[in-house]
Design a protein around this motif. Sequence first.
Motif, mmCIF file in Angstrom:
data_model
loop_
_atom_site.group_PDB
_atom_site.id
_atom_site.type_symbol
_atom_site.label_atom_id
_atom_site.label_comp_id
_atom_site.label_asym_id
_atom_site.label_seq_id
_atom_site.Cartn_x
_atom_site.Cartn_y
_atom_site.Cartn_z
ATOM 1 N N LYS A 65 -0.967 9.643 -0.269
ATOM 2 C CA LYS A 65 -0.420 9.808 -1.713
ATOM 3 C C LYS A 65 0.589 8.744 -2.229
ATOM 4 N N ILE A 66 -0.235 7.419 -2.279
ATOM 5 C CA ILE A 66 0.487 6.146 -2.697
ATOM 6 C C ILE A 66 0.273 6.107 -4.270
ATOM 7 N N ASN A 67 1.213 5.855 -5.080
ATOM 8 C CA ASN A 67 1.066 5.711 -6.485
ATOM 9 C C ASN A 67 0.130 6.587 -6.987
ATOM 10 N N THR A 68 0.505 8.041 -6.809
ATOM 11 C CA THR A 68 -0.470 9.014 -7.285
ATOM 12 C C THR A 68 -0.008 9.281 -8.853
ATOM 13 N N ASP A 69 1.131 8.657 -9.119
ATOM 14 C CA ASP A 69 1.461 8.857 -10.669
ATOM 15 C C ASP A 69 0.556 8.208 -11.619
ATOM 16 N N PHE A 70 -0.035 7.069 -11.115
ATOM 17 C CA PHE A 70 -0.715 6.205 -11.859
ATOM 18 C C PHE A 70 -2.162 6.054 -11.461
ATOM 19 N N ILE A 71 -2.694 6.814 -10.535
ATOM 20 C CA ILE A 71 -4.153 6.671 -10.298
ATOM 21 C C ILE A 71 -4.894 8.075 -10.330
#
Lengths: 462, 462
Positions: free
Chosen positions: B409-415
């Motif tokens: 769940k890395i950078n889920t805001d942007f991907i």
Amino acid sequence: MFGKSIYINRRKKLKDKIQQGIGLFLGNEESPMNYLGNTYHFRQDSSFLYFFGLDFPGLAAAIDFDSGEEYIFGDDVDMDDIIWMGPQVSIQQNAEKAGVENSAHSAKLGSFLSDAIGKGRKVHFLPPYRGENILRLQELLGISTASINDSVSTDLIKAVVAIRSVKEPCEMEEIKAACATGYEMHVTAMQMAQPGVWEQKIAGTIEGIAAAGGSMISFPIILSQNGETLHNHDHSQYLKEGRLMLTDAGAETSMHYASDFTRTVPVGGKFTQKQREIYEIVLAANNEAHKLTAPGVTYKSVHLAVAEVIASGLKNLGIMKGDVKEAVNNGAHALFCPHGLGHMMGLDVHDMEDLGQIYVGYDEEIRPSDQFGLAALRFAKRLEPGYVVTNEPGVYFIPALIDKWKNEKINTDFINFEKLDAYRDFGGIRLEDDVLVTSSGSEIIGERIPIEPDEIEEIISK
Amino acid sequence: MFGKSIYINRRKKLKDKIQQGIGLFLGNEESPMNYLGNTYHFRQDSSFLYFFGLDFPGLAAAIDFDSGEEYIFGDDVDMDDIIWMGPQVSIQQNAEKAGVENSAHSAKLGSFLSDAIGKGRKVHFLPPYRGENILRLQELLGISTASINDSVSTDLIKAVVAIRSVKEPCEMEEIKAACATGYEMHVTAMQMAQPGVWEQKIAGTIEGIAAAGGSMISFPIILSQNGETLHNHDHSQYLKEGRLMLTDAGAETSMHYASDFTRTVPVGGKFTQKQREIYEIVLAANNEAHKLTAPGVTYKSVHLAVAEVIASGLKNLGIMKGDVKEAVNNGAHALFCPHGLGHMMGLDVHDMEDLGQIYVGYDEEIRPSDQFGLAALRFAKRLEPGYVVTNEPGVYFIPALIDKWKNEKINTDFINFEKLDAYRDFGGIRLEDDVLVTSSGSEIIGERIPIEPDEIEEIISK
């Protein structure tokens, strides 16, 4: 790589020959050009390739000759490696490909070896030739770099030489493929041998053919209109009408088997009479070498018989004089051919040269000579079926060497120095084929690269 | 080599920066492939080349920073060398070519250095990267291999970096020539990008063009339809219709100046719509990089601005989401471009990488980051006229990395991970040009290799 049974079988032969101690095989590391991350084409160590087949850096292997256990040491990849190098299989999977049961992290190799040394066991290793592996041995075995050469295992060297000398059918397929690429390289070079062409352009183009064929050149290309310089890696000249272009070049397959051929052709496509006369001598020498290369004879005897062909031809032209056999006994022909007739070829273009010429080319029966010329013979042993050798006779006119012999009055009974003056600017001719020793004689590997002078003239003039 | 005044002037600049101690410069030795006598193309050390110009093995040089005296250490040739390597000039004559007054036999270097050390003088040397030179330093300076890295001279590193970073006009001529060869390599690769062609055949062919151009490739060729692997040296696949072929390759001139270009083209000559959409993003990123590369700005700021172009483009396609600036601040774009925008280029393709990225790419003002992606930026400093950099933005779809980010769940805001599924087999696109920082902006060096998608389709389809 070949199927795993090939490697298992090769290691079995090794274990039959050596019963005690640990055999340590260091794979090669990447070799940096101008900084650590900018590397030359990776070239695995040939003995490592031969016994373990794995063709990437960061590996070591060991054979416990007492128990028969085998080990591959290496590292698994992480996410960073995947991003930069792509997905890779694990070290365990790689070991399986080579038919090796045990695998472990590189970091374990040190303790594995120090355990063995602690128990008084011998660690057999082959001579290192790269700085990186000298440093690794220093660290792994705790011996100084200066004394590493005294600690190499002659038992292991001799066993490896005995096994690798006789080529297997699967190896011959690879060598044939390397020869096919070599054929294309040489015919291309001939076609480009026109006045005004930059030597480097031809050398580079045929290097590209080697690379496009699967891997790379098997040795630095020799290509020059100064063929009298034996290992001429200077390609800075522009070809001139009237000169001869000598090209000594070969390819490595993607499995790293080599080819090695030499052809010498007239720039622009027409031999002068003088060139053709010398060419015919070298061609006769090459053909005689092929005829004599056969099981049971020593390669030294082939070398000497070919030297007589050269001396006799030069005598006919008035360049040499006196008794031909006596001239060769005195090494007089070596003024014109200071190198040996040929060498073994396989995974290395000079096969196993890293293990020492004395073990590869000589044995108890055939000992090296220190006579100028004969001393440069890399291989002299009695031939056996399955050996692959190159026959590469040549005739060169090396001004500095001619002057030295003339001034020091060397072999004046056999050399006509006045006549020689007219050849000072001649250059040199070498003609080299790769041959397999069969059960009854020898055969040229693959299609023979055009060698008849008329044939060559036609290719260039087209 | 250049005229001697060039080297004298470069060393004068060095002497202006360092006033005490001895500067020791080791040339490179031959680098063995599979045995000592079978060597790769000789590659001189770049700093040695820069300050002394002599391009053959067996050399060392020293500068006495107190007295200003300069020395070349090497060996004269003997008859054997002449036979095998051709006539050579003396070491004294070679020293003169470099404008160096003193020359001496290699064997004198040890006592020269131990005298200096005995007098308590500092020996400045640069970081070694080849095993052979690590062993030489160990022997010459009596320091263990483990502690060599702690003994390198940061003063010397910083001085060399400052001088070599700004390219002289004579260097720009060489870099232009390297770029011209690179142009030919890339157009040839495009023409060969047809379905069914073996990647190795193309890679080998363009390697031949580099060699025919004067010397060799400036780094191992990256050529693959798996362009998502950043340094893909595996060329074993056969090209398939529908894939993209990424080629990252450059040449070195005979004086060893580099070029470094990347192009990505559709196998068979027709971009799919999906490919063209991503391609246009990378092309816009490349153009933006060129526009922003100018004196006075930091290369880090160019890198980040270009990252915004990429993030913005991917947002338009629905692959990324959220605020573009915030996404870049959080390193979200690095999922698609995990490497830096570019690097310096000169005598080395990653110029002076042997001296340490921290000195070449960073300084007191601009410090390295440890954020994924930004951490891989090799060069970040404020630009100056005369700097040569490559701009090489890319967009890649790396399945293993996508899975990792998704799972963790890395950078889920942007991907937008769902949308990404359709791109798992896409591969990667990178477009790289070499640019010179001028007094007012930057200019692409030489003729720009075709980069517009229509242009590329036309070349391949011909």
